[in-house]
Design a protein around this motif. Structure first.
Motif, PDB file in Angstrom:
ATOM      1  N   GLY A   1     -62.135  25.508  16.453  1.00  0.00           N
ATOM      2  CA  GLY A   1     -61.790  25.282  15.124  1.00  0.00           C
ATOM      3  C   GLY A   1     -62.633  24.145  14.484  1.00  0.00           C
ATOM      4  N   ASN A   2     -62.442  23.022  15.205  1.00  0.00           N
ATOM      5  CA  ASN A   2     -63.123  21.860  14.725  1.00  0.00           C
ATOM      6  C   ASN A   2     -64.717  21.980  14.761  1.00  0.00           C
ATOM      7  OD1 ASN A   2     -61.179  20.021  13.683  1.00  0.00           O
ATOM      8  ND2 ASN A   2     -60.738  19.171  15.813  1.00  0.00           N
ATOM      9  N   GLU A   3     -65.212  22.534  15.736  1.00  0.00           N
ATOM     10  CA  GLU A   3     -66.454  22.843  15.808  1.00  0.00           C
ATOM     11  C   GLU A   3     -67.167  23.808  14.515  1.00  0.00           C
ATOM     12  OE1 GLU A   3     -68.331  21.019  17.888  1.00  0.00           O
ATOM     13  OE2 GLU A   3     -70.352  22.127  17.436  1.00  0.00           O
TER      14      GLU A   3
ATOM     15  N   LEU B   1     -72.062  28.434  18.751  1.00  0.00           N
ATOM     16  CA  LEU B   1     -70.708  28.485  18.248  1.00  0.00           C
ATOM     17  C   LEU B   1     -70.174  29.924  18.374  1.00  0.00           C
ATOM     18  CD1 LEU B   1     -68.655  27.339  16.405  1.00  0.00           C
ATOM     19  CD2 LEU B   1     -69.527  28.134  14.465  1.00  0.00           C
ATOM     20  N   ALA B   2     -70.909  30.905  18.291  1.00  0.00           N
ATOM     21  CA  ALA B   2     -70.198  32.069  18.365  1.00  0.00           C
ATOM     22  C   ALA B   2     -69.819  32.658  19.830  1.00  0.00           C
ATOM     23  CB  ALA B   2     -71.584  33.355  18.008  1.00  0.00           C
ATOM     24  N   GLU B   3     -70.446  32.135  20.990  1.00  0.00           N
ATOM     25  CA  GLU B   3     -70.012  32.331  22.097  1.00  0.00           C
ATOM     26  C   GLU B   3     -68.775  31.416  22.360  1.00  0.00           C
ATOM     27  OE1 GLU B   3     -71.112  34.067  24.510  1.00  0.00           O
ATOM     28  OE2 GLU B   3     -72.354  34.530  22.735  1.00  0.00           O
ATOM     29  N   ASP B   4     -68.597  30.216  21.680  1.00  0.00           N
ATOM     30  CA  ASP B   4     -67.206  29.477  21.860  1.00  0.00           C
ATOM     31  C   ASP B   4     -66.210  30.306  20.983  1.00  0.00           C
ATOM     32  OD1 ASP B   4     -67.579  27.169  22.717  1.00  0.00           O
ATOM     33  OD2 ASP B   4     -67.345  25.974  20.983  1.00  0.00           O
ATOM     34  N   LEU B   5     -66.543  30.951  19.919  1.00  0.00           N
ATOM     35  CA  LEU B   5     -65.514  31.829  19.241  1.00  0.00           C
ATOM     36  C   LEU B   5     -65.114  33.057  20.126  1.00  0.00           C
ATOM     37  CD1 LEU B   5     -66.949  31.394  15.620  1.00  0.00           C
ATOM     38  CD2 LEU B   5     -64.754  30.525  16.431  1.00  0.00           C
ATOM     39  N   LYS B   6     -66.027  33.655  20.434  1.00  0.00           N
ATOM     40  CA  LYS B   6     -65.392  34.647  21.499  1.00  0.00           C
ATOM     41  C   LYS B   6     -64.323  34.460  22.590  1.00  0.00           C
ATOM     42  CE  LYS B   6     -69.831  37.524  20.721  1.00  0.00           C
ATOM     43  NZ  LYS B   6     -71.009  37.223  21.292  1.00  0.00           N
ATOM     44  N   TRP B   7     -64.650  33.137  23.198  1.00  0.00           N
ATOM     45  CA  TRP B   7     -63.693  32.569  23.980  1.00  0.00           C
ATOM     46  C   TRP B   7     -62.384  32.316  23.234  1.00  0.00           C
ATOM     47  CZ3 TRP B   7     -60.577  28.508  23.702  1.00  0.00           C
ATOM     48  CH2 TRP B   7     -59.935  28.106  25.018  1.00  0.00           C
ATOM     49  N   ALA B   8     -62.527  31.697  21.848  1.00  0.00           N
ATOM     50  CA  ALA B   8     -61.357  31.346  21.133  1.00  0.00           C
ATOM     51  C   ALA B   8     -60.636  32.580  20.798  1.00  0.00           C
ATOM     52  CB  ALA B   8     -61.915  30.470  20.015  1.00  0.00           C
TER      53      ALA B   8
ATOM     54  N   GLY C   1     -62.479  27.603  10.255  1.00  0.00           N
ATOM     55  CA  GLY C   1     -62.321  26.689  11.161  1.00  0.00           C
ATOM     56  C   GLY C   1     -61.153  26.013  10.847  1.00  0.00           C
ATOM     57  N   GLU C   2     -60.899  25.284   9.667  1.00  0.00           N
ATOM     58  CA  GLU C   2     -59.535  24.468   9.561  1.00  0.00           C
ATOM     59  C   GLU C   2     -58.267  25.182   9.774  1.00  0.00           C
ATOM     60  OE1 GLU C   2     -59.372  21.616   6.302  1.00  0.00           O
ATOM     61  OE2 GLU C   2     -57.843  22.839   5.342  1.00  0.00           O
ATOM     62  N   TRP C   3     -58.208  26.387   9.724  1.00  0.00           N
ATOM     63  CA  TRP C   3     -56.930  27.313   9.994  1.00  0.00           C
ATOM     64  C   TRP C   3     -56.822  27.168  11.575  1.00  0.00           C
ATOM     65  CZ3 TRP C   3     -55.585  32.592   7.392  1.00  0.00           C
ATOM     66  CH2 TRP C   3     -55.253  32.172   6.111  1.00  0.00           C
ATOM     67  N   ILE C   4     -57.937  27.411  12.290  1.00  0.00           N
ATOM     68  CA  ILE C   4     -57.800  27.467  13.803  1.00  0.00           C
ATOM     69  C   ILE C   4     -57.522  26.097  14.208  1.00  0.00           C
ATOM     70  CG2 ILE C   4     -59.137  27.635  16.070  1.00  0.00           C
ATOM     71  CD1 ILE C   4     -61.184  29.608  14.297  1.00  0.00           C
ATOM     72  N   GLU C   5     -58.261  24.988  13.451  1.00  0.00           N
ATOM     73  CA  GLU C   5     -58.015  23.414  14.188  1.00  0.00           C
ATOM     74  C   GLU C   5     -56.470  23.165  13.896  1.00  0.00           C
ATOM     75  OE1 GLU C   5     -56.931  20.222  12.191  1.00  0.00           O
ATOM     76  OE2 GLU C   5     -58.285  21.274  10.918  1.00  0.00           O
ATOM     77  N   SER C   6     -56.053  23.388  12.504  1.00  0.00           N
ATOM     78  CA  SER C   6     -54.719  23.075  12.057  1.00  0.00           C
ATOM     79  C   SER C   6     -53.656  23.953  12.963  1.00  0.00           C
ATOM     80  CB  SER C   6     -54.505  23.127  10.602  1.00  0.00           C
ATOM     81  OG  SER C   6     -53.314  23.039  10.319  1.00  0.00           O
ATOM     82  N   HIS C   7     -53.800  25.152  12.921  1.00  0.00           N
ATOM     83  CA  HIS C   7     -52.852  26.100  13.531  1.00  0.00           C
ATOM     84  C   HIS C   7     -52.682  25.697  15.236  1.00  0.00           C
ATOM     85  CE1 HIS C   7     -51.887  28.143  10.107  1.00  0.00           C
ATOM     86  NE2 HIS C   7     -52.473  29.282  10.259  1.00  0.00           N
TER      87      HIS C   7
END
Lengths: 429, 258
Positions: free
Chosen positions: A145-147, A179-186, A100-106
């Protein structure tokens, strides 16, 4: 002889307060200083006398962008001191919150801080006028990521759910379904990010760097592994102090790190990628190859591609963890203090973050040492600029200044962290 | 005739950058906010700098150097409204732990060359130096409260940020009291709400990151904590956290220091 100075008094689109000074005499770069005037905050001093279980919450406050990195390094160091090793679902949850932190920060760095340099905008808000879909995609990626951090940690900045031994409360499996649905989009958005940033124009630049990162036999590194480099370093985390030293220079409130034997080194996404390409998920490896990257990339300007590849990996890994998740019960293991020294090193979004704590039998911190990623990259940034400016002396001053800033932002420097770090001056004498 | 957009500036002093990051963390609102104001100075997000005066200045961080003690006056003079954001700006932050010790010793612990370091003996809130129009609490601030404050100042009204304790919020969200039910020491009764009563919802006691609520009775809470077996040293540490230099917390921590 004609002299020039390039000065940036307050570097923008970095976290914290820093400046850059480049002095040019005739056709020679004579001095490069990355100045860190972020005021000192003395974490290592006031941690003395605090209880060991307070360290994750206190050290989180070193950095609002990567609090998880500090919480994870503190927890691992203190568990090491107490002879505890975390395994199973708690260990997986720690990898998940780090994803989560890597996605948010990157996403913050790629879209809001670095991409505007490549496309010639002062900031992402101006960039959004011409590239609205990309900026919106970046913001939504950052939100995904924040989520993860919010769900597991309670909030995005300075999460409250991380403790020595594990978590205060573990999520139940159904908490992850949205969250899993969000992450597939992400993950798709991260793949689109790789394709987008691969179209940018990259200056032809590379140096013979020593890259340093964690390496783990089974996985792309977050919390565990040995410290390795492409020039033969291969040590356990607890040997860090024998191989790395910090110098205090007059122009910086951040201590500069170097390898005792070979001087400056390079930490962060590029180092991780170069030393761990084989551990990336097949999808992340494929994304890198399709963007034209081999298993080794030595151009720091292309770090934006590598950051995007790491976002693909982090989404992939987060989805894998969620799929196999079983709730740990209890959510933390009991950690009893003992007289000991513990060592922890984890991969913050910007590179390795090293913590060392000595505690007494009541769990009181007797002394500690914290080395953030940016102070480790500081010498490398200065050396990059020295070489970079030397080949671009013919450029008009405003253009040269902007390119220098961009070269600094390659490292996503976090000055708040390093102060214990940045302003840009280019000066021709 | 189109109205001029209000000019927003964001300033940083000694801090972790987390509170100004809260503005960038408003992923759904950021482009709308950027459309409603002119972002005139926000170095963490933009190279562009527009000269003052500014309609609204957000100030993050505490005053810890002689240079910053001067710089804040210029910002005040250039700002119609000045709002401080976060525990560093409103109470001195975690770096105010130096205020209870000798800063020279602190410098020598962290830095090899103390003579390179310029710092003040105390880390102080912005309000100790200039008039502040509104203080937004939290370590970190709550991003929804930040949007509320921006909206209030841009529309000429008072921000709606409740001053009551974390306890009220626990009742509102239906969290069972961790102190009564589990005997977990909690700073909720003396801490201002704003976080959404997070810690008790995650089965831990509040650690006071939003600072003292109005009219606190810290001595009474300390007595209850003692009853749960908390030592004097631990009581001192509990009040000496991210809002250590806020008056009610400072007094209470000193009462347990002996």
């Amino acid at each position: 002889m004609k002299s020039r100075t390039i000065k940036v008094d307050y570097l923008a689109r970095v976290e914290g307060e820093g400046a850059l000074l480049v002095k040019i005499k005739g056709d020679q770069v004579t001095d490069v200083k990355l100045k860190i005037f972020e005021p000192p905050r003395f974490f290592e001093a006031f941690l003395r006398g605090r209880k060991f279980h307070e360290a994750p919450d206190i050290t989180a406050r070193i950095c609002g962008i990567c609090p998880i990195a500090y919480q994870m390094s503190a927890c691992h160091a203190l568990e090491d001191a107490c002879g505890i090793k975390i395994t199973g679902p708690i260990r997986d949850l720690r990898r998940l919150i780090y994803c989560g932190e890597w996605i948010e920060s990157h996403a913050l760095h790629v879209y809001l801080l670095h991409a505007p340099d490549f496309l010639g905008y002062e900031d992402a808000i101006r960039m959004a006028k011409d590239h609205p879909d990309e900026v919106k995609r970046g913001l939504r990626l950052k939100k995904a990521g924040n989520e993860i951090v919010r769900l597991l940690g309670g909030r995005e900045i300075h999460p409250i759910n991380v403790r020595v031994g594990g978590f205060y409360k573990a999520p139940v499996k159904r908490d992850f379904s949205a969250l899993a649905e969000d992450l597939k989009w992400a993950r798709d958005a991260a793949l689109a990010t790789v394709r987008w940033v691969a179209t940018f124009a990259f200056p032809d630049f590379d140096r013979d760097y020593e890259f340093v990162a964690l390496r783990h036999p089974d996985e792309y590194p977050f919390n565990e592994g040995r410290l390795v480099s492409n020039k033969g370093l291969d040590i356990a985390v607890r040997e860090y102090d024998q191989y790395f030293v910090e110098d205090h220079v007059a122009h910086s409130n951040a201590l500069q790190s170097r390898l005792t034997e070979r001087n400056s080194y390079f930490v962060g996404p590029l180092a991780r990628y170069n030393l761990n390409f084989d551990k990336l998920s097949p999808m992340a490896q494929e994304a890198a190859r399709s963007a034209g990257l081999g298993p080794v990339c030595r151009n720091p300007f292309q770090s934006i591609i590598v950051r995007s590849v790491e976002m693909v990996y982090a989404c992939d890994e987060a989805l894998r963890i969620i799929e196999h998740y079983e709730m740990p019960d209890p959510p933390a293991v009991n950690v009893e203090p003992r007289v000991s020294t513990g060592y922890g090193c984890t991969e913050a979004p910007r590179g390795i973050c090293y913590h060392r704590y000595r505690i007494d039998d009541r769990g009181i911190i007797v002394d500690c040492k914290i080395v953030p990623p940016t102070s480790q990259n500081q010498k490398t940034i200065e050396s990059d600029l020295r070489q970079f400016v030397q080949t671009r002396l013919a450029l008009p001053k405003d253009k040269l200044q902007w390119q220098c800033e961009q070269a600094v932002r390659n490292y996503d420097p976090c000055i708040s962290c390093a102060t214990h770090f940045l302003k840009l001056h280019i000066e021709s004498q | 005739m189109a109205l001029r957009k209000p000019k927003l500036a964001v300033w940083k002093f000694s801090s972790c950058d987390g509170c100004q990051l809260s503005l960038l963390d408003c992923e759904d609102e950021l482009l709308a906010v950027a459309g409603a104001v002119e972002i005139a100075n926000f170095p963490e997000a933009s190279r562009a700098v527009v000269k003052g005066p500014y309609d609204l200045s957000l100030v993050e961080g505490s005053i810890t150097t002689p240079h910053d003690a001067e710089r804040i006056h210029g910002i005040r003079r250039a700002s119609k409204f000045l709002v401080t954001i976060g525990a560093c700006a409103t109470a001195g932050g975690i770096q105010a732990l130096r205020n209870f010790k000798d800063v020279k010793e602190f410098i020598s612990i962290v830095y090899a060359r103390p003579d390179y370091i310029e710092t003040l003996k105390k880390s102080t809130p912005i309000t100790d130096h200039v008039f502040v129009d509104f203080e937004l609490r939290g370590c970190p601030i709550n991003k929804y409260q930040l949007v509320e404050v921006l909206s209030a100042f841009l529309n000429g009204r008072k921000p709606n940020t409740p001053p009551h304790s974390v306890c009220v919020e626990c009742k509102l969200r239906g969290t069972v009291c961790v102190m009564v039910a589990q005997g977990t020491p909690c700073l909720g009764p003396v801490t201002q709400v704003g976080c959404g009563a997070l810690c008790p919802a995650y089965a831990r006691g509040c650690y006071g990151c939003f600072g003292p609520k109005e009219t606190t009775n810290t001595a009474s809470l300390s007595a209850w904590w003692s009853g749960l077996g908390v030592s004097e040293r631990d009581l001192m540490r509990a009040f000496r956290g991210f809002n250590a230099y806020a008056e009610p917390f400072r007094r209470e921590s000193e009462a347990h220091e002996k």
